[in-house]
Design a protein around this motif. Structure first.
Motif, PDB file in Angstrom:
ATOM      1  N   LEU A  89      55.824 -49.772  24.224  1.00  0.00           N
ATOM      2  CA  LEU A  89      55.807 -50.144  25.313  1.00  0.00           C
ATOM      3  C   LEU A  89      54.170 -49.917  25.952  1.00  0.00           C
ATOM      4  O   LEU A  89      53.636 -50.075  27.464  1.00  0.00           O
ATOM      5  N   GLY A  90      53.708 -48.390  24.808  1.00  0.00           N
ATOM      6  CA  GLY A  90      52.264 -47.798  25.664  1.00  0.00           C
ATOM      7  C   GLY A  90      51.286 -48.693  24.328  1.00  0.00           C
ATOM      8  O   GLY A  90      49.977 -48.895  25.010  1.00  0.00           O
ATOM      9  N   MET A  91      51.904 -50.167  23.640  1.00  0.00           N
ATOM     10  CA  MET A  91      49.917 -50.650  23.911  1.00  0.00           C
ATOM     11  C   MET A  91      49.834 -51.809  24.622  1.00  0.00           C
ATOM     12  O   MET A  91      50.312 -51.783  25.524  1.00  0.00           O
ATOM     13  N   ALA A  92      48.998 -52.056  24.202  1.00  0.00           N
ATOM     14  CA  ALA A  92      48.183 -52.352  25.029  1.00  0.00           C
ATOM     15  C   ALA A  92      46.933 -54.135  24.715  1.00  0.00           C
ATOM     16  O   ALA A  92      47.130 -54.089  23.304  1.00  0.00           O
ATOM     17  N   ASP A  93      46.672 -55.015  25.348  1.00  0.00           N
ATOM     18  CA  ASP A  93      46.671 -56.314  24.715  1.00  0.00           C
ATOM     19  C   ASP A  93      44.761 -56.472  24.693  1.00  0.00           C
ATOM     20  O   ASP A  93      44.545 -55.331  24.966  1.00  0.00           O
ATOM     21  N   GLU A  94      44.232 -57.277  23.835  1.00  0.00           N
ATOM     22  CA  GLU A  94      42.155 -57.427  24.164  1.00  0.00           C
ATOM     23  C   GLU A  94      41.791 -56.456  25.460  1.00  0.00           C
ATOM     24  O   GLU A  94      40.821 -56.263  25.297  1.00  0.00           O
ATOM     25  N   GLU A  95      42.823 -56.855  26.949  1.00  0.00           N
ATOM     26  CA  GLU A  95      41.787 -55.906  28.377  1.00  0.00           C
ATOM     27  C   GLU A  95      42.788 -54.849  28.402  1.00  0.00           C
ATOM     28  O   GLU A  95      41.713 -54.599  29.315  1.00  0.00           O
ATOM     29  N   GLY A  96      43.283 -54.144  27.916  1.00  0.00           N
ATOM     30  CA  GLY A  96      44.130 -53.331  27.918  1.00  0.00           C
ATOM     31  C   GLY A  96      44.721 -53.071  28.931  1.00  0.00           C
ATOM     32  O   GLY A  96      45.472 -52.414  29.424  1.00  0.00           O
ATOM     33  N   ASP A  97      45.560 -54.676  29.449  1.00  0.00           N
ATOM     34  CA  ASP A  97      46.080 -54.362  29.667  1.00  0.00           C
ATOM     35  C   ASP A  97      48.496 -54.363  29.133  1.00  0.00           C
ATOM     36  O   ASP A  97      48.506 -54.968  28.065  1.00  0.00           O
ATOM     37  N   THR A  98      48.847 -53.590  29.581  1.00  0.00           N
ATOM     38  CA  THR A  98      49.918 -52.889  28.847  1.00  0.00           C
ATOM     39  C   THR A  98      51.332 -53.767  29.344  1.00  0.00           C
ATOM     40  O   THR A  98      51.300 -54.174  30.470  1.00  0.00           O
ATOM     41  N   PRO A  99      52.097 -53.519  28.761  1.00  0.00           N
ATOM     42  CA  PRO A  99      53.652 -54.474  29.144  1.00  0.00           C
ATOM     43  C   PRO A  99      53.639 -54.494  30.664  1.00  0.00           C
ATOM     44  O   PRO A  99      53.870 -55.125  31.742  1.00  0.00           O
ATOM     45  N   LEU A 100      54.006 -53.269  31.337  1.00  0.00           N
ATOM     46  CA  LEU A 100      53.874 -52.554  32.578  1.00  0.00           C
ATOM     47  C   LEU A 100      52.581 -52.720  33.166  1.00  0.00           C
ATOM     48  O   LEU A 100      53.135 -53.499  34.768  1.00  0.00           O
ATOM     49  N   VAL A 101      51.330 -53.024  33.092  1.00  0.00           N
ATOM     50  CA  VAL A 101      50.247 -53.676  33.623  1.00  0.00           C
ATOM     51  C   VAL A 101      50.612 -54.771  34.463  1.00  0.00           C
ATOM     52  O   VAL A 101      51.243 -55.440  35.243  1.00  0.00           O
ATOM     53  N   VAL A 102      51.269 -55.681  33.617  1.00  0.00           N
ATOM     54  CA  VAL A 102      51.668 -56.966  33.654  1.00  0.00           C
ATOM     55  C   VAL A 102      52.579 -57.536  34.145  1.00  0.00           C
ATOM     56  O   VAL A 102      52.785 -58.166  35.632  1.00  0.00           O
ATOM     57  N   ALA A 103      53.807 -56.423  34.240  1.00  0.00           N
ATOM     58  CA  ALA A 103      54.630 -56.626  35.748  1.00  0.00           C
ATOM     59  C   ALA A 103      54.316 -56.503  36.167  1.00  0.00           C
ATOM     60  O   ALA A 103      54.538 -57.203  37.565  1.00  0.00           O
ATOM     61  N   CYS A 104      53.551 -55.079  36.672  1.00  0.00           N
ATOM     62  CA  CYS A 104      52.979 -55.138  38.546  1.00  0.00           C
ATOM     63  C   CYS A 104      52.089 -56.158  39.081  1.00  0.00           C
ATOM     64  O   CYS A 104      52.521 -56.306  40.018  1.00  0.00           O
ATOM     65  N   ARG A 105      51.547 -56.499  38.079  1.00  0.00           N
ATOM     66  CA  ARG A 105      50.561 -57.205  38.081  1.00  0.00           C
ATOM     67  C   ARG A 105      51.288 -59.119  38.702  1.00  0.00           C
ATOM     68  O   ARG A 105      50.828 -59.902  39.933  1.00  0.00           O
ATOM     69  N   PHE A 106      52.528 -59.030  38.526  1.00  0.00           N
ATOM     70  CA  PHE A 106      52.737 -61.026  38.542  1.00  0.00           C
ATOM     71  C   PHE A 106      54.028 -60.187  39.634  1.00  0.00           C
ATOM     72  O   PHE A 106      55.463 -61.538  40.454  1.00  0.00           O
ATOM     73  N   GLY A 107      54.377 -58.933  40.048  1.00  0.00           N
ATOM     74  CA  GLY A 107      54.791 -58.139  41.552  1.00  0.00           C
ATOM     75  C   GLY A 107      56.286 -58.242  40.232  1.00  0.00           C
ATOM     76  O   GLY A 107      57.155 -58.782  41.938  1.00  0.00           O
ATOM     77  N   ARG A 108      56.864 -57.956  39.680  1.00  0.00           N
ATOM     78  CA  ARG A 108      58.319 -58.024  38.775  1.00  0.00           C
ATOM     79  C   ARG A 108      59.279 -56.725  39.177  1.00  0.00           C
ATOM     80  O   ARG A 108      58.875 -56.124  38.039  1.00  0.00           O
ATOM     81  N   LEU A 109      59.739 -56.411  40.197  1.00  0.00           N
ATOM     82  CA  LEU A 109      59.436 -55.357  40.637  1.00  0.00           C
ATOM     83  C   LEU A 109      60.695 -54.345  39.639  1.00  0.00           C
ATOM     84  O   LEU A 109      60.560 -53.366  39.034  1.00  0.00           O
ATOM     85  N   GLU A 110      61.821 -55.139  39.604  1.00  0.00           N
ATOM     86  CA  GLU A 110      62.793 -55.336  38.711  1.00  0.00           C
ATOM     87  C   GLU A 110      62.593 -54.209  37.176  1.00  0.00           C
ATOM     88  O   GLU A 110      62.597 -54.026  36.154  1.00  0.00           O
ATOM     89  N   ALA A 111      61.924 -56.174  36.509  1.00  0.00           N
ATOM     90  CA  ALA A 111      61.615 -55.303  34.953  1.00  0.00           C
ATOM     91  C   ALA A 111      59.935 -54.512  35.267  1.00  0.00           C
ATOM     92  O   ALA A 111      60.001 -53.590  33.451  1.00  0.00           O
TER      93      ALA A 111
END
Length: 146
Positions: A89-111
């Protein structure tokens, strides 16, 4: 070839641009009990991260919970893996995006709520020096910010 981010100023809607989605795009309807279908061509922790990022972009909490549960079982049964679901959960991809960042970027509130409840850190910055909540706000996903 690295993925590219769309410019925020070009977005005319609250809907995420499909080009922003991580390459892995799994859903709960195509999964089996061992999770083997996720990232078969990707090996190791990086492959697992990309599968997780895809699930976060989809926002399917049941699939996220199943994936992390299966990942925990695989880790405990494997002497070669040295990463826990919490560390994933704390890992980031090559652009520094963590799982939480991705969920928030897409507006996935429950996720996002699910990931935070599992210990995902909300104050980690991505490669653009944005936290998950800042990314949600920039995308107009105010329900996630609240």
């Amino acid at each position: 070839m690295p993925k590219t981010k769309r410019k925020r100023a070009e977005s005319d809607s609250d809907e995420p641009d499909e080009r922003d989605a991580p390459a892995a795009n799994a859903s709960s309807s195509d999964s089996d009990d061992d999770g083997a279908e996720h990232g078969e061509e990707d090996e190791g922790e990086e492959g697992e991260l990309h599968v997780l990022l895809g699930l976060c972009a989809d926002g399917d909490v049941a699939a996220l919970e199943k994936f992390l549960g299966n990942f925990a079982v695989q880790v405990s049964a494997s002497s070669t893996s040295n990463i826990t679901p919490q560390e994933l959960l704390g890992m980031a991809d090559e652009e520094g995006d963590t799982p939480l960042v991705v969920a928030c970027r897409f507006g996935r509130l429950e996720a996002a709520q699910f990931l935070a409840s599992r210990g995902a850190e909300v104050d980690v910055c991505n490669g653009l020096n944005e936290t998950a909540l800042q990314d949600a706000a920039l995308g107009g996903h105010l329900a996630v910010v609240e």
